[in-house]
Design a protein around this motif. Structure first.
Motif, PDB file in Angstrom:
ATOM      1  N   GLY A  73     -24.101  -8.625  17.868  1.00  0.00           N
ATOM      2  CA  GLY A  73     -23.031  -9.527  17.422  1.00  0.00           C
ATOM      3  C   GLY A  73     -23.474 -10.873  16.895  1.00  0.00           C
ATOM      4  N   GLY A  74     -24.724 -11.231  17.136  1.00  0.00           N
ATOM      5  CA  GLY A  74     -25.240 -12.503  16.623  1.00  0.00           C
ATOM      6  C   GLY A  74     -24.727 -13.709  17.383  1.00  0.00           C
ATOM      7  N   ALA A  75     -25.310 -14.855  17.066  1.00  0.00           N
ATOM      8  CA  ALA A  75     -24.837 -16.102  17.671  1.00  0.00           C
ATOM      9  C   ALA A  75     -23.372 -16.325  17.302  1.00  0.00           C
ATOM     10  N   SER A  76     -22.989 -15.839  16.143  1.00  0.00           N
ATOM     11  CA  SER A  76     -21.609 -16.052  15.672  1.00  0.00           C
ATOM     12  C   SER A  76     -20.568 -15.424  16.595  1.00  0.00           C
ATOM     13  N   LEU A  77     -20.896 -14.289  17.201  1.00  0.00           N
ATOM     14  CA  LEU A  77     -19.954 -13.714  18.165  1.00  0.00           C
ATOM     15  C   LEU A  77     -19.936 -14.540  19.450  1.00  0.00           C
ATOM     16  N   GLN A  78     -21.066 -15.134  19.778  1.00  0.00           N
ATOM     17  CA  GLN A  78     -21.132 -15.960  20.988  1.00  0.00           C
ATOM     18  C   GLN A  78     -20.228 -17.189  20.896  1.00  0.00           C
ATOM     19  N   PHE A  79     -19.949 -17.657  19.688  1.00  0.00           N
ATOM     20  CA  PHE A  79     -19.041 -18.803  19.546  1.00  0.00           C
ATOM     21  C   PHE A  79     -17.719 -18.488  20.252  1.00  0.00           C
ATOM     22  N   TYR A  80     -17.258 -17.267  20.070  1.00  0.00           N
ATOM     23  CA  TYR A  80     -16.002 -16.835  20.679  1.00  0.00           C
ATOM     24  C   TYR A  80     -16.206 -16.366  22.121  1.00  0.00           C
ATOM     25  N   SER A  98     -22.652 -27.201  10.546  1.00  0.00           N
ATOM     26  CA  SER A  98     -21.828 -26.025  10.234  1.00  0.00           C
ATOM     27  C   SER A  98     -21.689 -25.066  11.402  1.00  0.00           C
ATOM     28  N   TRP A  99     -22.779 -24.868  12.154  1.00  0.00           N
ATOM     29  CA  TRP A  99     -22.708 -23.905  13.262  1.00  0.00           C
ATOM     30  C   TRP A  99     -21.820 -24.438  14.375  1.00  0.00           C
ATOM     31  N   ALA A 100     -21.916 -25.731  14.650  1.00  0.00           N
ATOM     32  CA  ALA A 100     -21.047 -26.344  15.659  1.00  0.00           C
ATOM     33  C   ALA A 100     -19.598 -26.234  15.209  1.00  0.00           C
ATOM     34  N   TYR A 141     -22.925 -28.024  22.834  1.00  0.00           N
ATOM     35  CA  TYR A 141     -23.664 -28.633  21.724  1.00  0.00           C
ATOM     36  C   TYR A 141     -24.617 -27.630  21.092  1.00  0.00           C
ATOM     37  N   THR A 142     -24.957 -27.895  19.842  1.00  0.00           N
ATOM     38  CA  THR A 142     -25.923 -27.086  19.104  1.00  0.00           C
ATOM     39  C   THR A 142     -27.249 -27.843  19.153  1.00  0.00           C
ATOM     40  N   SER A 143     -28.258 -27.260  19.786  1.00  0.00           N
ATOM     41  CA  SER A 143     -29.477 -28.043  20.017  1.00  0.00           C
ATOM     42  C   SER A 143     -30.247 -28.327  18.735  1.00  0.00           C
ATOM     43  N   ASN A 144     -30.224 -27.382  17.805  1.00  0.00           N
ATOM     44  CA  ASN A 144     -30.932 -27.613  16.538  1.00  0.00           C
ATOM     45  C   ASN A 144     -30.029 -27.195  15.382  1.00  0.00           C
ATOM     46  N   ASN A 145     -29.837 -28.137  14.473  1.00  0.00           N
ATOM     47  CA  ASN A 145     -28.943 -27.876  13.345  1.00  0.00           C
ATOM     48  C   ASN A 145     -29.773 -27.408  12.158  1.00  0.00           C
ATOM     49  N   THR A 146     -29.877 -26.102  12.092  1.00  0.00           N
ATOM     50  CA  THR A 146     -30.762 -25.379  11.185  1.00  0.00           C
ATOM     51  C   THR A 146     -30.579 -25.785   9.723  1.00  0.00           C
ATOM     52  N   ILE A 147     -29.346 -26.081   9.355  1.00  0.00           N
ATOM     53  CA  ILE A 147     -29.040 -26.373   7.948  1.00  0.00           C
ATOM     54  C   ILE A 147     -29.427 -27.801   7.577  1.00  0.00           C
ATOM     55  N   SER A 164     -25.007 -24.251  25.298  1.00  0.00           N
ATOM     56  CA  SER A 164     -25.707 -24.616  24.065  1.00  0.00           C
ATOM     57  C   SER A 164     -26.091 -23.411  23.218  1.00  0.00           C
ATOM     58  N   ASP A 165     -25.906 -23.592  21.913  1.00  0.00           N
ATOM     59  CA  ASP A 165     -26.410 -22.655  20.917  1.00  0.00           C
ATOM     60  C   ASP A 165     -27.831 -23.098  20.576  1.00  0.00           C
ATOM     61  N   MET A 166     -28.820 -22.347  21.072  1.00  0.00           N
ATOM     62  CA  MET A 166     -30.224 -22.691  20.825  1.00  0.00           C
ATOM     63  C   MET A 166     -30.879 -21.678  19.889  1.00  0.00           C
ATOM     64  N   SER A 167     -30.096 -21.169  18.961  1.00  0.00           N
ATOM     65  CA  SER A 167     -30.613 -20.146  18.030  1.00  0.00           C
ATOM     66  C   SER A 167     -31.928 -20.540  17.398  1.00  0.00           C
ATOM     67  N   SER A 168     -32.017 -21.792  16.940  1.00  0.00           N
ATOM     68  CA  SER A 168     -33.175 -22.119  16.106  1.00  0.00           C
ATOM     69  C   SER A 168     -34.194 -23.025  16.795  1.00  0.00           C
ATOM     70  N   ASP A 169     -34.047 -23.240  18.109  1.00  0.00           N
ATOM     71  CA  ASP A 169     -35.160 -23.940  18.775  1.00  0.00           C
ATOM     72  C   ASP A 169     -35.424 -23.461  20.210  1.00  0.00           C
ATOM     73  N   GLY A 185     -28.327 -17.501  21.524  1.00  0.00           N
ATOM     74  CA  GLY A 185     -28.790 -17.681  20.149  1.00  0.00           C
ATOM     75  C   GLY A 185     -29.092 -16.366  19.469  1.00  0.00           C
ATOM     76  N   GLY A 186     -29.028 -16.377  18.158  1.00  0.00           N
ATOM     77  CA  GLY A 186     -29.519 -15.249  17.374  1.00  0.00           C
ATOM     78  C   GLY A 186     -31.035 -15.271  17.474  1.00  0.00           C
ATOM     79  N   ALA A 187     -31.657 -14.119  17.640  1.00  0.00           N
ATOM     80  CA  ALA A 187     -33.106 -14.091  17.865  1.00  0.00           C
ATOM     81  C   ALA A 187     -33.913 -14.173  16.571  1.00  0.00           C
ATOM     82  N   GLN A 188     -33.234 -14.169  15.439  1.00  0.00           N
ATOM     83  CA  GLN A 188     -33.958 -14.052  14.156  1.00  0.00           C
ATOM     84  C   GLN A 188     -34.598 -15.339  13.655  1.00  0.00           C
ATOM     85  N   LYS A 189     -34.567 -16.403  14.481  1.00  0.00           N
ATOM     86  CA  LYS A 189     -35.225 -17.640  14.067  1.00  0.00           C
ATOM     87  C   LYS A 189     -36.582 -17.793  14.765  1.00  0.00           C
ATOM     88  N   ASN A 190     -36.595 -17.551  16.062  1.00  0.00           N
ATOM     89  CA  ASN A 190     -37.830 -17.876  16.795  1.00  0.00           C
ATOM     90  C   ASN A 190     -38.335 -16.751  17.682  1.00  0.00           C
TER      91      ASN A 190
HETATM   92  C1  LIG Z   1     -28.591 -18.858  12.398  1.00  0.00           C
HETATM   93  C2  LIG Z   1     -27.748 -19.605  13.327  1.00  0.00           C
HETATM   94  C3  LIG Z   1     -26.529 -19.089  13.802  1.00  0.00           C
HETATM   95  C4  LIG Z   1     -25.950 -17.783  13.317  1.00  0.00           C
HETATM   96  O1  LIG Z   1     -26.573 -16.728  13.902  1.00  0.00           O
HETATM   97  P1  LIG Z   1     -26.081 -15.220  13.634  1.00  0.00           P
HETATM   98  O2  LIG Z   1     -26.958 -14.449  14.551  1.00  0.00           O
HETATM   99  O3  LIG Z   1     -26.336 -14.941  12.177  1.00  0.00           O
HETATM  100  O4  LIG Z   1     -24.647 -15.134  13.963  1.00  0.00           O
HETATM  101  C5  LIG Z   1     -25.834 -19.834  14.717  1.00  0.00           C
HETATM  102  N1  LIG Z   1     -26.285 -21.014  15.163  1.00  0.00           N
HETATM  103  C6  LIG Z   1     -27.440 -21.548  14.724  1.00  0.00           C
HETATM  104  C7  LIG Z   1     -27.896 -22.864  15.254  1.00  0.00           C
HETATM  105  C8  LIG Z   1     -28.202 -20.858  13.788  1.00  0.00           C
HETATM  106  O5  LIG Z   1     -29.360 -21.385  13.354  1.00  0.00           O
END
Ligand SMILES: *Cc1c(COP(=O)(O)O)cnc(C)c1O
Length: 354
Positions: A73-80, A98-100, A141-147, A164-169, A185-190
């Motif tokens: 489901g990705g980090a995006s499903l975790q928002f909900y 944007s992610w926050a 909070y979003t620990s790292n703002n990827t964009i 915390s959404d720690m997808s990218s750190d 977090g989505g695992a596809q960053k780190n």
């Molecule tokens: C990439 C990213 C997401 C989105 O992750 P998905 O797995 O594509 O849903 C959410 N939050 C942060 C901080 C991201 O870098």
């Protein structure tokens, strides 16, 4: 010339990790079968899942009361899902990008949301000031703002539990778990290729909303079944384990943090000493993971030319986010200092030939 992957996500993985995964795709754990075709319930893969969960805990020093899950489901499903499991009446959110923003939208479907700070009006160039929230179920909070390339590297000082959404750190610093109910977090960053989401959840904090949850969105469902309630994303979990084994070899998160600081110093140093480039994020908010920069106004029309120049110099994926323009070099854990130096050399060479 070696190609260096600066993409924001999916993103660079260690070469040895990719090789190990490739071998398992051909012959998994001596079974003579591919990792892609074995049963997730077989003893070989069950062992991978168990080891991945326990090594995750070991590397980040996660206490007993937490469970590590690998979900879809990705980090995006975790928002909900995070709001569904933890938002009883009201929660506080920090709007840092944007992610926050997306997380806030989903939480509003579940309960009352108080946005305690936002840097949206200034293009999310910094982490906004905020008053520590009280009387809420949690602070998100979003620990790292990827964009935008900003990061909060210190666990916030608040008196309510943190999410915390720690997808990218994730795996870039130590975390004070006593402050948290949930990190995901989505695992596809780190960590892994796309397809798996990591969730670290405090067991004793669950079940307090009085809400009846859909089976798949209830963290307890997955906890009870050791993260194997339904078919897990087998291949990304395998790769995540290989990445974590490599993290351990590197010396764990403390060593990784040092390594990342040296990489970031190299790149921000090149930006700050350049005549043609300038940073996007404000210096005090700079991310160690995603380095955002643009060309100064008088050189603006050279951006496309530099992008082409850098690509030819083996630096792939530095184009800035589509709404932001400029450049973003993602220098996740998988990137080494040599890779970063290849980019800073290209920046200097470009400047010198102008
Ligand atoms: C990439 C990213 C997401 C989105 O992750 P998905 O797995 O594509 O849903 C959410 N939050 C942060 C901080 C991201 O870098």
């Amino acid at each position: 010339m070696k190609k260096r992957n600066f993409y924001a996500g999916p993103s660079i993985l260690n070469e040895g990790v990719i090789k190990n995964t490739a071998e398992a795709v051909l012959n998994f754990a001596g079974t003579g079968l591919s990792l892609m075709e074995v049963s997730h319930r077989g003893k070989e893969f069950s062992a991978v899942m168990a080891e991945a969960r326990s090594l995750f805990k070991e590397l980040l020093d996660i206490p007993e009361d937490f469970e590590v899950l690998f979900l879809g489901g990705g980090a995006s499903l975790q928002f909900y899902q995070s709001a569904l499991n933890f938002l009883k009446t009201k929660a506080a959110y920090l709007d840092t990008g944007s992610w926050a923003h997306k997380a806030i939208k989903e939480a509003k479907l579940v309960g009352e949301v108080e946005v305690v700070g936002s840097s949206e009006a200034d293009g999310y160039k910094y982490i906004p000031e905020y008053k520590a929230p009280t009387g809420v179920d949690y602070f998100y909070y979003t620990s790292n703002n990827t964009i935008y390339g900003t990061e909060i590297r210190k666990d916030p000082e608040v008196s309510v539990p943190l999410i915390s959404d720690m997808s990218s750190d994730i795996f870039t610093r130590e975390i004070d778990w006593s402050k948290y109910n949930l990190v995901f977090g989505g695992a596809q960053k780190n960590l892994a290729p796309a397809g798996v989401t990591f969730v670290v959840v405090r067991k004793s904090a669950l079940g307090n909303t009085g809400r009846i949850l859909p089976t798949m969105l209830d963290y307890n469902t997955h906890i009870k079944k050791d993260s194997m309630f339904n078919t897990p994303p087998v291949l990304p979990v395998y790769t995540a384990l290989q990445t974590m084994k490599w993290y351990k070899e590197l010396g764990g998160v403390k060593a990784i943090e040092k390594r990342n600081q040296a990489k970031a110093d190299e790149l921000y140093g090149a930006i700050d000493s350049s005549k043609i480039f300038q940073g996007y994020a404000q210096p005090e908010a700079r991310s160690l993971m995603n380095v955002t920069f643009v060309m100064k106004d008088e050189y603006k029309e050279k951006e496309a030319e530099f992008l082409d120049f850098a690509t030819k110099a083996g630096c792939i994926g530095i184009k800035g986010y589509r709404t932001l323009g400029g450049f973003r070099a993602s220098i996740y854990n998988g990137m080494d200092l040599e890779g970063v130096k290849q980019l800073t050399q290209a920046m200097k060479d470009f400047e010198n030939k102008l």
